[in-house]
Design a protein around this motif. Sequence first.
Motif, PDB file in Angstrom:
ATOM      1  N   GLY A 157       0.804  -1.213   0.000  1.00 31.11           N
ATOM      2  CA  GLY A 157       0.000   0.000   0.000  1.00 31.11           C
ATOM      3  C   GLY A 157       0.837   1.263   0.000  1.00 31.11           C
ATOM      4  N   ASP A 158       1.966   1.243   0.699  1.00 36.28           N
ATOM      5  CA  ASP A 158       2.840   2.418   0.765  1.00 36.28           C
ATOM      6  C   ASP A 158       3.738   2.551  -0.462  1.00 36.28           C
ATOM      7  OD1 ASP A 158       1.841   3.132   3.245  1.00 36.28           O
ATOM      8  OD2 ASP A 158       3.419   2.083   4.352  1.00 36.28           O
ATOM      9  N   SER A 159       3.859   1.481  -1.235  1.00 35.07           N
ATOM     10  CA  SER A 159       4.819   1.482  -2.340  1.00 35.07           C
ATOM     11  C   SER A 159       4.455   2.448  -3.458  1.00 35.07           C
ATOM     12  CB  SER A 159       4.950   0.068  -2.913  1.00 35.07           C
ATOM     13  OG  SER A 159       3.762  -0.338  -3.576  1.00 35.07           O
ATOM     14  N   PHE A 160       3.173   2.772  -3.605  1.00 35.91           N
ATOM     15  CA  PHE A 160       2.758   3.670  -4.685  1.00 35.91           C
ATOM     16  C   PHE A 160       3.345   5.070  -4.498  1.00 35.91           C
ATOM     17  CE2 PHE A 160      -0.329   0.276  -4.606  1.00 35.91           C
ATOM     18  CZ  PHE A 160      -0.531  -0.005  -5.938  1.00 35.91           C
ATOM     19  N   ASP A 161       3.432   5.513  -3.260  1.00 37.94           N
ATOM     20  CA  ASP A 161       4.032   6.822  -2.982  1.00 37.94           C
ATOM     21  C   ASP A 161       5.541   6.727  -2.778  1.00 37.94           C
ATOM     22  OD1 ASP A 161       1.591   8.215  -3.081  1.00 37.94           O
ATOM     23  OD2 ASP A 161       1.149   7.705  -0.987  1.00 37.94           O
ATOM     24  N   ALA A 162       6.006   5.575  -2.311  1.00 42.65           N
ATOM     25  CA  ALA A 162       7.427   5.435  -1.986  1.00 42.65           C
ATOM     26  C   ALA A 162       8.306   5.346  -3.226  1.00 42.65           C
ATOM     27  CB  ALA A 162       7.643   4.200  -1.114  1.00 42.65           C
ATOM     28  N   PHE A 163       7.763   4.803  -4.312  1.00 42.91           N
ATOM     29  CA  PHE A 163       8.589   4.536  -5.492  1.00 42.91           C
ATOM     30  C   PHE A 163       7.941   5.103  -6.761  1.00 42.91           C
ATOM     31  CE2 PHE A 163       9.040   0.794  -2.614  1.00 42.91           C
ATOM     32  CZ  PHE A 163      10.300   1.100  -2.115  1.00 42.91           C
ATOM     33  N   PRO A 164       8.156   6.380  -7.051  1.00 42.89           N
ATOM     34  CA  PRO A 164       7.680   6.931  -8.326  1.00 42.89           C
ATOM     35  C   PRO A 164       8.521   6.365  -9.466  1.00 42.89           C
ATOM     36  CG  PRO A 164       8.963   8.577  -7.145  1.00 42.89           C
ATOM     37  CD  PRO A 164       8.842   7.394  -6.234  1.00 42.89           C
ATOM     38  N   ILE A 165       7.876   5.752 -10.432  1.00 45.35           N
ATOM     39  CA  ILE A 165       8.586   5.044 -11.496  1.00 45.35           C
ATOM     40  C   ILE A 165       8.058   5.540 -12.837  1.00 45.35           C
ATOM     41  CG2 ILE A 165       9.071   2.779 -12.513  1.00 45.35           C
ATOM     42  CD1 ILE A 165       8.482   1.666  -9.626  1.00 45.35           C
ATOM     43  N   HIS A 166       8.897   6.254 -13.583  1.00 44.36           N
ATOM     44  CA  HIS A 166       8.477   6.830 -14.856  1.00 44.36           C
ATOM     45  C   HIS A 166       8.886   5.931 -16.017  1.00 44.36           C
ATOM     46  CE1 HIS A 166       7.461  10.297 -12.504  1.00 44.36           C
ATOM     47  NE2 HIS A 166       8.718  10.510 -12.145  1.00 44.36           N
ATOM     48  N   TYR A 167       8.330   6.230 -17.186  1.00 43.80           N
ATOM     49  CA  TYR A 167       8.696   5.454 -18.374  1.00 43.80           C
ATOM     50  C   TYR A 167      10.203   5.537 -18.613  1.00 43.80           C
ATOM     51  CZ  TYR A 167       3.676   5.555 -19.496  1.00 43.80           C
ATOM     52  OH  TYR A 167       2.312   5.417 -19.459  1.00 43.80           O
ATOM     53  N   GLY A 168      10.812   4.406 -18.941  1.00 48.77           N
ATOM     54  CA  GLY A 168      12.255   4.376 -19.179  1.00 48.77           C
ATOM     55  C   GLY A 168      13.094   4.388 -17.916  1.00 48.77           C
ATOM     56  N   CYS A 169      12.458   4.190 -16.776  1.00 44.16           N
ATOM     57  CA  CYS A 169      13.171   4.190 -15.490  1.00 44.16           C
ATOM     58  C   CYS A 169      14.206   3.057 -15.447  1.00 44.16           C
ATOM     59  CB  CYS A 169      12.152   4.011 -14.376  1.00 44.16           C
ATOM     60  SG  CYS A 169      12.840   3.822 -12.733  1.00 44.16           S
ATOM     61  N   LEU A 170      15.339   3.339 -14.811  1.00 39.54           N
ATOM     62  CA  LEU A 170      16.397   2.345 -14.628  1.00 39.54           C
ATOM     63  C   LEU A 170      16.808   2.338 -13.157  1.00 39.54           C
ATOM     64  CD1 LEU A 170      18.554   0.341 -15.632  1.00 39.54           C
ATOM     65  CD2 LEU A 170      19.979   2.316 -16.220  1.00 39.54           C
ATOM     66  N   VAL A 171      16.742   1.167 -12.537  1.00 43.16           N
ATOM     67  CA  VAL A 171      17.068   1.012 -11.114  1.00 43.16           C
ATOM     68  C   VAL A 171      18.158  -0.052 -10.968  1.00 43.16           C
ATOM     69  CG1 VAL A 171      16.168   0.599  -8.797  1.00 43.16           C
ATOM     70  CG2 VAL A 171      14.639   1.474 -10.581  1.00 43.16           C
ATOM     71  N   HIS A 172      19.190   0.284 -10.212  1.00 44.08           N
ATOM     72  CA  HIS A 172      20.271  -0.663  -9.921  1.00 44.08           C
ATOM     73  C   HIS A 172      20.006  -1.292  -8.564  1.00 44.08           C
ATOM     74  CE1 HIS A 172      24.647  -1.385  -8.570  1.00 44.08           C
ATOM     75  NE2 HIS A 172      24.318  -2.349  -9.409  1.00 44.08           N
ATOM     76  N   VAL A 173      20.041  -2.615  -8.513  1.00 44.09           N
ATOM     77  CA  VAL A 173      19.828  -3.359  -7.267  1.00 44.09           C
ATOM     78  C   VAL A 173      21.056  -4.227  -7.016  1.00 44.09           C
ATOM     79  CG1 VAL A 173      18.384  -5.019  -6.040  1.00 44.09           C
ATOM     80  CG2 VAL A 173      17.335  -3.399  -7.649  1.00 44.09           C
ATOM     81  N   GLN A 174      21.589  -4.133  -5.793  1.00 44.17           N
ATOM     82  CA  GLN A 174      22.809  -4.873  -5.470  1.00 44.17           C
ATOM     83  C   GLN A 174      22.792  -5.282  -4.004  1.00 44.17           C
ATOM     84  OE1 GLN A 174      26.495  -2.664  -5.945  1.00 44.17           O
ATOM     85  NE2 GLN A 174      27.566  -4.510  -6.596  1.00 44.17           N
TER      86      GLN A 174
END
Length: 209
Positions: A157-174
């Motif tokens: 429920g909180d993720s919608f505000d916590a993670f704004p994700i636009h078209y072409g978004c790139l996220v690095h996870v490590q």
Amino acid sequence: MEFYLIRHTTPDVPVGTCYGQTDLGLTATFDAEAAAILPHLPAGIRTVYSSPLQRCRKLAERLFPGQLLCFDDRLKEIHCGDWEGRPWDSIEPGPLQAWMANRLHACIPGGESYTQLYERVTDFLQDLPPAEGPFAIVTHGGVIRSLLAHINEVSLGDSFDAFPIHYGCLVHVQRQEERLAHRFLHNVKRGEERHRPSLGKLRMTSGNT
């Protein structure tokens, strides 16, 4: 574990349309949007997972030419069922209100809920084989949001505000010590997105109890 989450570029669909697994094409800005992602990707990515929908497949082919792509239905966007391709403001108030009141757990008629989306996405992550190096996942906003909620232990429920994700978004996870950490490498807002009814429709719907 190290991987890159990539959202598809701008789809060719009118603003205010309900879509999830509709197989949309891409706008004329595709080349420019894909080119903006490339400088942030490292060399050496050998494994690429992708949603089979063409807006992801075409981006994966552009960013990783000649590489074998691993398609997985679990990387598709939320299934919008009977509402696929319809303007949000044309959807009947009763079913729309019932879903919006409990959209985490209530299924879209003929489709699925956000919780079901989250469960299949986290199943995908847990099923991944060990990788020798960084890999990429080309997918959709709802999938990326679910993954970020999972690795950060943020409620859906909180993720919608916590993670704004636009078209072409790139996220690095490590992996860092005992947990996975993320950082946004590219996340530029391009135009309007509206994945819900307009404000006027919302007010009207809230009065139809």
